[in-house]
Write an enzyme that holds these catalytic residues in place. Structure first.
Site, PDB file in Angstrom:
ATOM      1  N   HIS A  86       0.856  -1.190   0.000  1.00  0.00           N
ATOM      2  CA  HIS A  86       0.000   0.000   0.000  1.00  0.00           C
ATOM      3  C   HIS A  86       0.887   1.233   0.000  1.00  0.00           C
ATOM      4  CE1 HIS A  86      -3.465   2.545   0.746  1.00  0.00           C
ATOM      5  NE2 HIS A  86      -2.641   3.260   1.483  1.00  0.00           N
ATOM      6  N   ASP A 165     -15.142   2.589   7.212  1.00  0.00           N
ATOM      7  CA  ASP A 165     -14.092   3.460   6.699  1.00  0.00           C
ATOM      8  C   ASP A 165     -14.577   4.257   5.492  1.00  0.00           C
ATOM      9  OD1 ASP A 165     -11.341   4.481   6.449  1.00  0.00           O
ATOM     10  OD2 ASP A 165     -11.485   3.461   4.528  1.00  0.00           O
ATOM     11  N   ARG A 172     -14.345  12.716   6.598  1.00  0.00           N
ATOM     12  CA  ARG A 172     -13.082  13.397   6.929  1.00  0.00           C
ATOM     13  C   ARG A 172     -12.645  14.311   5.794  1.00  0.00           C
ATOM     14  NH1 ARG A 172      -9.497   8.612   7.412  1.00  0.00           N
ATOM     15  NH2 ARG A 172      -7.845  10.145   7.575  1.00  0.00           N
ATOM     16  N   SER A 187      -7.609   3.773   8.976  1.00  0.00           N
ATOM     17  CA  SER A 187      -8.327   3.702   7.704  1.00  0.00           C
ATOM     18  C   SER A 187      -7.605   2.749   6.743  1.00  0.00           C
ATOM     19  CB  SER A 187      -8.406   5.114   7.103  1.00  0.00           C
ATOM     20  OG  SER A 187      -8.778   5.083   5.760  1.00  0.00           O
ATOM     21  N   LYS A 191      -8.638  -1.671   5.974  1.00  0.00           N
ATOM     22  CA  LYS A 191      -8.911  -2.241   4.642  1.00  0.00           C
ATOM     23  C   LYS A 191      -7.907  -3.346   4.311  1.00  0.00           C
ATOM     24  CE  LYS A 191      -8.989   2.001   3.252  1.00  0.00           C
ATOM     25  NZ  LYS A 191      -9.117   3.342   2.733  1.00  0.00           N
TER      26      LYS A 191
HETATM   27  N1  URA Z   1      -5.789   6.577   2.441  1.00  0.00           N
HETATM   28  C1  URA Z   1      -6.769   5.936   3.087  1.00  0.00           C
HETATM   29  O1  URA Z   1      -7.222   4.903   2.676  1.00  0.00           O
HETATM   30  N2  URA Z   1      -7.224   6.488   4.211  1.00  0.00           N
HETATM   31  C2  URA Z   1      -6.756   7.641   4.720  1.00  0.00           C
HETATM   32  O2  URA Z   1      -7.218   8.064   5.749  1.00  0.00           O
HETATM   33  C3  URA Z   1      -5.745   8.294   4.029  1.00  0.00           C
HETATM   34  C4  URA Z   1      -5.265   7.740   2.887  1.00  0.00           C
END
Ligand code: URA
Length: 429
Positions: A86, A165, A172, A187, A191
């Site tokens: 990621h 999320d 947000r 967050s 995932k």
């Molecule tokens: N990427 C995400 O998936 N969540 C965040 O809060 C920031 C970047």
């Protein structure tokens, strides 16, 4: 969910710098997902978290509650180990495109759930959608079958994965609370853990084109995420990498696919190749294959073979010509000397304004739009030489893109040395 709380009490606890209890966290995430806690209450709580932080126990529980809001995928039936990567996002960050097939070519399956771009950073799905026929949506069964057969999947996350999320991130985004490290870490990790990967490598970007503007904050985010991964039993490693200047020589969807193909063919810009190979090594080691050399699989065409099968499996034609923008505009060097700076944020905003990115989730993107760089920091340039080529289908966009590029490039007298951070700044495991 047995205990019920008052949302206002939870907000006040955090507003007054208190610690949220595990039952409070479980309740507030569940109640928000169900619509019992209102958006305005969650925004107040997110702001209190941004201002007052959370301790490691709270962050871990918050992440667990977000995972529990949806389904968890399971790849344990696969014959090979799994690893995912990621990136926290940057300008010209196309690394996932060569990396996923490369790691698969080395015997580790890559289940990569990706997103679309918002603002100045591009999204992996937007890039792949530049390939004629390619589709991002797969069912869980299709994803598993492709992982089994091809070894690599890059697709959209289904609605069932961490729905808390999805709702909270959108909130947000419009309430000035994206930058809270506990919220970013939970967050991302909710995932990735729900996705079911066995190993995870995080590329935490730092610099003008990244979320994290300072190395210290990037380290803090990386350390928080590595802790969350380990708590959840996922082997997790983070690299903190440089995003002062764009990665590679392209920013924009089809342009980045073209550059990724160069890397898969054994060429491509040195920084893209280096980061791809470094991240592949980390993924292979984290998945228990430290002895495989990914650089070889790039050079001998094995990664390209997996790429072709991966694209075809999702309806794409790997041989189809990529879209090309209808109009171009060249930006020339104003003086001679050493290019010491090329600001990632300014290039990212310009590419976005040319049509490569979107301002709202529902906006379309132009596949061919973006920026090609002809020089990177450290290069010698002469007055009148091309520094960049801007691409768009809609030439009225050039003016605003050029405005964004104001001051992006700095040319210092010959002999000057740019003050550059290394590509890989730190490793946190
Ligand atoms: N990427 C995400 O998936 N969540 C965040 O809060 C920031 C970047």
């Amino acid at each position: 969910m047995s205990e019920v709380f008052d949302a206002v009490d939870v907000i006040i606890t955090k507003r007054d710098r208190g610690e949220l209890t595990d039952p409070q966290i479980d309740w507030v995430i569940d109640a928000y997902t169900r619509g019992v806690v209102a958006d305005e209450q969650m925004s107040a709580l997110a702001m209190a978290i941004l201002l007052n932080g959370m301790n490691p126990r709270e962050i871990s529980r918050w992440t667990g509650a977000m995972i529990a809001s949806g389904e968890r995928m399971d790849f344990s039936s696969l014959s090979r180990p799994t690893a995912d990567k990621h990136s926290t996002g940057g300008v010209g960050d196309k690394i996932t495109l060569p990396l996923a097939p490369l790691v698969a070519a080395c015997g580790v399956a890559v289940p990569q759930l990706s997103g679309r771009g918002l603002g100045h950073t591009g999204g992996t799905l937007d890039k792949l959608e530049a390939i004629p026929g390619w589709r991002a949506a797969l069912t869980n069964e299709q994803m598993l079958a492709q992982l089994d057969d091809v070894g690599a999947v890059i697709c959209a996350a289904g609605a069932g994965l961490a729905p808390a999320d999805k709702k909270l991130y959108a909130l947000r985004d419009v309430t000035g609370t994206v930058e809270a490290i506990p919220l970013i870490a939970s967050s991302i990790m909710s995932k990735k853990i729900a996705e079911g990967t066995g190993a995870l490598v995080l590329d935490v970007k730092v610099g003008s084109g990244a979320f994290m503007k300072s190395v210290d904050r990037a380290r803090e985010l990386a350390t928080t995420m590595v802790g969350l991964g380990k708590d959840a039993g996922v082997t997790t490693v983070a690299l903190v990498t440089n995003m002062q200047t764009p990665l590679g020589l392209t920013a924009g969807n089809a342009l980045e696919v073209r550059e990724s193909l160069e890397v898969l063919a054994g060429g491509g810009p040195a920084d893209v190749v280096e980061l791809t190979v470094v991240l592949a090594r980390e993924m292979l080691a984290a998945a228990g294959r430290p002895d495989v050399d990914p650089a070889k699989a790039l050079q001998d065409g094995r990664a390209m073979d997996v790429w072709r099968r991966m694209i075809q499996a999702q309806g794409g034609d790997p041989d189809a010509p990529l879209p090309v923008a209808r109009h171009t505009h060249e930006v020339l060097a104003e003086g001679s000397g050493v290019l010491t700076q090329l600001d990632a944020l300014k290039v990212g905003i310009a590419a976005w304004r040319l049509g490569a990115g979107r301002a709202r989730k529902e906006d379309p993107v132009q596949a061919g739009a973006g920026i090609e760089l002809h020089a990177k920091p450290g290069a010698m340039v002469r007055a009148g030489e091309r520094l960049m080529t801007l691409h768009t289908d809609t030439p009225e966009r050039f003016e605003r893109a050029l405005a964004a590029l104001e001051g992006a490039a700095f040319i210092a007298p010959e002999g000057s040395r740019p003050d550059l951070l290394p590509l890989v700044i730190d490793r946190i495991a």
